[in-house]
Write an enzyme that holds these catalytic residues in place. Structure first.
Site, mmCIF file in Angstrom:
data_model
loop_
_atom_site.group_PDB
_atom_site.id
_atom_site.type_symbol
_atom_site.label_atom_id
_atom_site.label_comp_id
_atom_site.label_asym_id
_atom_site.label_seq_id
_atom_site.Cartn_x
_atom_site.Cartn_y
_atom_site.Cartn_z
ATOM 1 N N SER A 31 0.449 -0.777 0.695
ATOM 2 C CA SER A 31 -0.236 0.511 0.924
ATOM 3 C C SER A 31 0.702 1.710 0.886
ATOM 4 O O SER A 31 0.237 2.848 0.869
ATOM 5 C CB SER A 31 -1.042 0.497 2.221
ATOM 6 O OG SER A 31 -0.238 0.765 3.340
ATOM 7 N N THR A 73 0.507 -6.110 4.081
ATOM 8 C CA THR A 73 1.275 -7.214 4.667
ATOM 9 C C THR A 73 0.359 -8.330 5.136
ATOM 10 O O THR A 73 0.751 -9.494 5.166
ATOM 11 C CB THR A 73 2.117 -6.673 5.843
ATOM 12 O OG1 THR A 73 3.044 -5.746 5.312
ATOM 13 C CG2 THR A 73 2.866 -7.760 6.573
ATOM 14 N N ASP A 98 0.970 0.916 6.359
ATOM 15 C CA ASP A 98 1.711 2.166 6.144
ATOM 16 C C ASP A 98 0.828 3.396 5.970
ATOM 17 O O ASP A 98 1.134 4.458 6.498
ATOM 18 C CB ASP A 98 2.628 2.024 4.921
ATOM 19 C CG ASP A 98 3.830 1.139 5.213
ATOM 20 O OD1 ASP A 98 4.098 0.863 6.398
ATOM 21 O OD2 ASP A 98 4.517 0.723 4.262
HETATM 22 N N1 ASP Z 1 4.232 -1.826 3.390
HETATM 23 C C1 ASP Z 1 3.147 -2.582 3.953
HETATM 24 C C2 ASP Z 1 1.848 -1.913 3.534
HETATM 25 O O1 ASP Z 1 1.547 -0.864 4.046
HETATM 26 C C3 ASP Z 1 3.268 -2.621 5.420
HETATM 27 C C4 ASP Z 1 2.193 -3.353 6.133
HETATM 28 O O2 ASP Z 1 1.123 -3.640 5.636
HETATM 29 O O3 ASP Z 1 2.431 -3.653 7.333
HETATM 30 O O4 ASP Z 1 1.142 -2.429 2.704
#
Ligand code: ASP
Length: 304
Positions: free
Chosen positions: A58, A12, A92
């Site tokens: 991730s 993110t 994540d």
């Molecule tokens: N789904 C995203 C990831 O883990 C969540 C984040 O980075 O906050 O890449």
């Protein structure tokens, strides 16, 4: 001045949303790590080098990316002109990567994972401050070991865990408590740097990683998943037990049968904090203070 190498893996922190007010409906892993770095004027005083190792959300982290990340991290740490490595990562699975890197490399320079809960396009993005803090942390004299630095809090790599799906301050260190706090570029350190004996890069470079899965005890749990995992060829199973690692009788029986058949089993707790306190006669070995996901990475590494 020694360099800090920033390895980008996505997340993110590199995410983009169509509208600045949208902190959930965004696409992760869109912006190149070099662009994240140049967007932070306060980083201009550092000697930095950016390298894109992966560009993924991730939640999709896999063993090929881990192998590449471990290799590139080890490569840069071995350079005399490098003081430390910062890794931009999704939130994540950050805790799994942190455990993996600490156990494999146990570096005597700093490796700092950082992340963001809001995309780079948010009204108040948290990524730039987190990245700035992470670089300052990696540059602290004497800094060593794998750490995570998010929302001004520094966690040891073997303690960090994601505890909130939305808040900017989404991580904690369980019962261990934080390693310290970043305050205007300085670390207020509360305890020792992470240290340990590295398992070594050679162990993880092969591609045939053993299958290790997690099964959870809960009301009505039976042994069907364990039997299915054995049929799939799982070499290890982590049991996320209730409370102090307790398991319902049908699940425990299935795990004991799996263990007797040569599957490595580790018992953990599905509770958020603490460690298993064993009475000494446990038929299924305890993973101590490891969370279920940490124990899974640990078991894979032991089986490699
Ligand atoms: N789904 C995203 C990831 O883990 C969540 C984040 O980075 O906050 O890449």
């Amino acid at each position: 001045m020694k360099r800090i190498v920033i390895l980008g893996t996505g997340g993110t922190i590199a995410g983009q949303s169509r509208s600045a007010g949208d902190n959930v409906g965004y696409a992760a892993a869109q912006i190149a790590v070099a662009d994240l770095v140049t967007a932070i004027p306060a980083l201009s005083g550092f000697a930095l080098e950016a390298e894109q190792v992966a560009q993924i959300d991730s939640k999709d982290m896999d063993f090929a990316v881990w192998r590449r990340l471990a290799q590139r991290t080890a490569h840069h740490l071995a350079r005399d002109d490098v003081a430390g490595v910062v890794i931009t990562h999704g939130t994540d699975t950050l805790e799994e990567t942190a455990w993996f890197l600490q156990r494999v490399l146990a570096p005597d320079k700093a490796v700092v994972l950082t992340a963001a809960m809001r995309p780079a396009t948010a009204l108040a993005a948290d990524g730039p401050q987190n990245l700035l803090d992470a670089v300052h942390l990696a540059a602290q004299p004497g800094a060593r070991g794998v750490m995570a630095c998010v929302a001004g809090v520094v966690h040891a790599g073997c303690d960090v865990r994601k505890v909130h799906p939305y808040r900017v301050d989404a991580f904690d260190s369980g019962d261990a408590g934080p390693l310290g706090y970043m305050e205007e570029g300085s670390l207020r350190r509360l305890r020792d740097w992470p240290h340990g004996v590295p398992l070594g890069l050679a162990r993880v470079l092969r591609e045939d990683w053993p299958r290790v899965d997690i099964v959870m005890n809960c009301a009505g749990a039976d042994g069907a998943l364990v039997d299915a995992l054995r049929a799939l060829g799982a070499r290890g199973i982590v049991a996320a037990g209730t409370g102090n690692g307790t398991l319902g009788a049908p699940l425990e029986d299935a795990l004991l049968r799996a263990q007797a058949a040569g599957v490595a089993v580790l018992r953990t707790s599905r509770t958020a904090r603490g460690r298993l306190i064993d009475s000494g006669d446990a038929a299924l070995p305890s993973a101590g203070a490891m969370t279920p996901v940490q124990a899974r990475v640990e078991l894979m590494l032991r089986l490699l």
